[in-house]
Design an enzyme around this catalytic site. Structure first.
Site, PDB file in Angstrom:
ATOM      1  N   TYR A 118      64.559  25.137  21.019  1.00 26.64           N
ATOM      2  CA  TYR A 118      65.294  24.156  21.835  1.00 26.64           C
ATOM      3  C   TYR A 118      64.690  22.759  21.655  1.00 26.64           C
ATOM      4  O   TYR A 118      63.854  22.547  20.775  1.00 26.64           O
ATOM      5  CB  TYR A 118      65.339  24.630  23.290  1.00 26.64           C
ATOM      6  CG  TYR A 118      66.093  25.947  23.406  1.00 26.64           C
ATOM      7  CD1 TYR A 118      67.453  26.010  23.103  1.00 26.64           C
ATOM      8  CD2 TYR A 118      65.453  27.130  23.754  1.00 26.64           C
ATOM      9  CE1 TYR A 118      68.155  27.213  23.158  1.00 26.64           C
ATOM     10  CE2 TYR A 118      66.133  28.337  23.811  1.00 26.64           C
ATOM     11  CZ  TYR A 118      67.493  28.372  23.515  1.00 26.64           C
ATOM     12  OH  TYR A 118      68.191  29.563  23.566  1.00 26.64           O
ATOM     13  N   ARG A 138      61.917  41.965  28.982  1.00 30.88           N
ATOM     14  CA  ARG A 138      62.904  43.034  29.164  1.00 30.88           C
ATOM     15  C   ARG A 138      62.416  44.141  30.094  1.00 30.88           C
ATOM     16  O   ARG A 138      63.217  44.730  30.818  1.00 30.88           O
ATOM     17  CB  ARG A 138      63.298  43.591  27.787  1.00 30.88           C
ATOM     18  CG  ARG A 138      64.162  42.605  26.998  1.00 30.88           C
ATOM     19  CD  ARG A 138      64.134  42.893  25.531  1.00 30.88           C
ATOM     20  NE  ARG A 138      62.808  42.637  24.990  1.00 30.88           N
ATOM     21  CZ  ARG A 138      62.413  43.031  23.775  1.00 30.88           C
ATOM     22  NH1 ARG A 138      63.231  43.710  23.015  1.00 30.88           N
ATOM     23  NH2 ARG A 138      61.194  42.751  23.363  1.00 30.88           N
ATOM     24  N   ARG A 183      55.683  26.452  27.914  1.00 32.80           N
ATOM     25  CA  ARG A 183      55.898  27.626  27.061  1.00 32.80           C
ATOM     26  C   ARG A 183      56.084  27.181  25.613  1.00 32.80           C
ATOM     27  O   ARG A 183      56.925  26.332  25.318  1.00 32.80           O
ATOM     28  CB  ARG A 183      57.130  28.411  27.496  1.00 32.80           C
ATOM     29  CG  ARG A 183      57.447  29.557  26.529  1.00 32.80           C
ATOM     30  CD  ARG A 183      58.566  30.468  27.002  1.00 32.80           C
ATOM     31  NE  ARG A 183      58.012  31.789  27.276  1.00 32.80           N
ATOM     32  CZ  ARG A 183      58.657  32.945  27.055  1.00 32.80           C
ATOM     33  NH1 ARG A 183      59.889  32.962  26.595  1.00 32.80           N
ATOM     34  NH2 ARG A 183      58.084  34.092  27.320  1.00 32.80           N
TER      35      ARG A 183
HETATM   36  C1  LIG Z   1      68.124  38.436  28.286  1.00 34.80           C
HETATM   37  C2  LIG Z   1      67.037  37.527  27.795  1.00 34.80           C
HETATM   38  C3  LIG Z   1      67.069  36.185  28.140  1.00 34.80           C
HETATM   39  C4  LIG Z   1      66.045  35.333  27.740  1.00 34.80           C
HETATM   40  N1  LIG Z   1      66.051  34.027  28.169  1.00 34.80           N
HETATM   41  C5  LIG Z   1      64.976  33.247  27.959  1.00 34.80           C
HETATM   42  C6  LIG Z   1      64.856  31.988  28.612  1.00 34.80           C
HETATM   43  O1  LIG Z   1      65.713  31.572  29.397  1.00 34.80           O
HETATM   44  N2  LIG Z   1      63.758  31.243  28.350  1.00 34.80           N
HETATM   45  C7  LIG Z   1      62.773  31.670  27.500  1.00 34.80           C
HETATM   46  O2  LIG Z   1      61.792  30.956  27.301  1.00 34.80           O
HETATM   47  N3  LIG Z   1      62.847  32.881  26.899  1.00 34.80           N
HETATM   48  C8  LIG Z   1      63.894  33.677  27.147  1.00 34.80           C
HETATM   49  N4  LIG Z   1      63.937  34.950  26.620  1.00 34.80           N
HETATM   50  C9  LIG Z   1      62.756  35.471  25.892  1.00 34.80           C
HETATM   51  C10 LIG Z   1      61.853  36.241  26.851  1.00 34.80           C
HETATM   52  O3  LIG Z   1      61.237  35.369  27.790  1.00 34.80           O
HETATM   53  C11 LIG Z   1      60.745  36.971  26.070  1.00 34.80           C
HETATM   54  O4  LIG Z   1      60.037  36.014  25.315  1.00 34.80           O
HETATM   55  C12 LIG Z   1      61.296  38.046  25.139  1.00 34.80           C
HETATM   56  O5  LIG Z   1      62.214  38.884  25.824  1.00 34.80           O
HETATM   57  C13 LIG Z   1      60.168  38.897  24.546  1.00 34.80           C
HETATM   58  O6  LIG Z   1      59.402  39.473  25.584  1.00 34.80           O
HETATM   59  P1  LIG Z   1      59.581  41.022  26.030  1.00 34.80           P
HETATM   60  O7  LIG Z   1      59.250  41.835  24.806  1.00 34.80           O
HETATM   61  O8  LIG Z   1      58.615  41.228  27.139  1.00 34.80           O
HETATM   62  O9  LIG Z   1      61.013  41.226  26.434  1.00 34.80           O
HETATM   63  C14 LIG Z   1      64.970  35.820  26.954  1.00 34.80           C
HETATM   64  C15 LIG Z   1      64.971  37.161  26.580  1.00 34.80           C
HETATM   65  C16 LIG Z   1      65.968  38.025  26.999  1.00 34.80           C
HETATM   66  C17 LIG Z   1      65.896  39.484  26.626  1.00 34.80           C
END
Ligand SMILES: Cc1cc2nc3c(=O)[nH]c(=O)nc-3n(C[C@H](O)[C@H](O)[C@H](O)COP(=O)(O)O)c2cc1C
Length: 361
Positions: A178, A318, A225
């Site tokens: 972004y 997730r 972040r």
């Molecule tokens: C449905 C969804 C929406 C996400 N939206 C954002 C967000 O708004 N901002 C962001 O920095 N990362 C976003 N991410 C990334 C997550 O914060 C995270 O980095 C990613 O899911 C990997 O971590 P995990 O393995 O614990 O799921 C999103 C991920 C998912 C699955």
């Protein structure tokens, strides 16, 4: 040796454990980007996190191009966020507002047909989610030197709004391709002025924006972040091993409380490109404040890294989405619900605020 279940003080925030909820866009606001009451229920039932990082929240109309994602630029949006922050506090939780400008990946449909803005006039590969389905990204307009203070002011105003709405602080979304990331990386920043070229120059937008946010929230309530991994949305850099430790050093100099990273992990994160290169140790050396890591970590991996001093906390995406009581489940070694991708960005409560809790004992 600390574990995920031990408290930690990060700046002005006293976290009851080291389990953070990662920021996740869920698309449950209105078409006008106003938060809705079901969001209060969703966040409140996750208040056992040491700290919740809210879904990415638009700082301005110009910066928000995601259907039904919330914003925080209008009085109506601020008023609608208030009961959400309050509901988290009522359950003993803490929540930061993740501040979002999407830059070049805002589709013109969200901008009355105008071009999106970015560091340089580039076009992201692929398609945007719009209200009319997927549409190819458009070529961005490079922000002029005269535009940049106005965008930074939008971040500052959004921080004022977030604090008025009752958030415990803010997180600058400088990750995932972004706007801030578009300034950081040389694949999307080809400027030849003070905001482009050398790493020092490409860090300038991040630093000025972080300072503006800190001037309102205070360093002790400011997080950033970063995502030191392969390209997201086609936003790439040729020398990440130099860029991201330099970014961490600059943020260290500003004294922010929390650096949270979606870091690269071989085979670790199926949402971004995987890479074998691990920038975390260099970033850990560069940044003296609290460091939280994210991407598909198991509790055992996280505890091992906490014990070795590799990080101070972990953010779960997730798993938290699908398990409102994730800290308890991790502590008890209880089975986890799996996340349903079909409802990640759908409307309503299904797949949102209806994931089952463990039965009360
Ligand atoms: C449905 C969804 C929406 C996400 N939206 C954002 C967000 O708004 N901002 C962001 O920095 N990362 C976003 N991410 C990334 C997550 O914060 C995270 O980095 C990613 O899911 C990997 O971590 P995990 O393995 O614990 O799921 C999103 C991920 C998912 C699955």
């Amino acid at each position: 040796m600390p574990t995920l279940f031990d408290p930690i003080t990060i700046g002005n925030l006293h976290l009851k454990n080291r389990i953070l909820m990662a920021p996740m866009t869920r698309g449950r606001a209105t078409r006008e980007h106003v938060p809705t009451p079901i969001m209060a229920a969703y966040y409140a039932e996750r208040a056992s996190a040491g700290l919740i990082l809210s879904e990415a929240t638009g700082i301005s109309q110009e910066g928000l191009g995601w259907p039904y994602a919330p914003g925080i630029w209008s009085g109506e949006q601020v008023r609608a966020w208030r009961p959400i922050a309050q509901a988290v506090h009522d359950k003993g939780g803490l929540i930061l507002c993740q501040l979002w400008h999407m830059g070049r990946v805002v589709h013109p449909e969200f901008l009355d047909g105008a071009a999106p803005v970015s560091a340089s006039a580039t076009q992201a590969p692929g398609d945007a989610h719009t209200y009319a389905g997927k549409k190819p990204y458009a070529r961005a307009r490079a922000l002029g030197l005269g535009d940049i203070p106005r965008v930074i002011e939008d971040y500052r105003r959004a921080t004022i709004n977030a604090m008025e709405a009752g958030f415990d602080g803010v997180q600058l979304h400088a990750a995932n391709g972004y706007l801030v990331d578009q300034f950081l990386r040389d694949g999307t920043n080809t400027r030849i002025d003070a905001y482009g070229g050398s790493i020092e120059n490409r860090l300038r937008f991040l630093i000025e924006t972080t300072k503006a946010i800190m001037s309102v929230a205070g360093a002790g309530r400011t997080s950033v972040r970063l995502s030191p991994n392969d390209a997201s949305e086609g936003c790439a850099d040729s020398a990440m091993g130099a860029l991201f430790p330099a970014a961490a050093r600059a943020l260290d100099g500003l004294g922010i409380a929390l650096l949270e990273m979606r870091n690269a992990r071989a085979g670790g994160d199926d949402y971004t490109g995987n890479t074998d290169e691990d920038h975390v140790p260099a970033i850990r050396r560069a940044f003296k404040g609290a460091l939280a890591l994210n991407s598909n970590y198991t509790a055992a991996e996280a505890n091992a890294m906490l014990a070795s001093g590799a990080a101070d906390a972990f953010a779960f995406g997730r798993r938290f989405l699908a398990n409102p009581d994730l800290p308890r489940r991790l502590k008890d070694g209880a089975p986890l619900n799996s996340a349903d991708e079909a409802t990640f960005y759908s409307q309503g409560e299904a797949g949102y605020s209806d994931y089952p809790h463990l039965a009360e004992r």
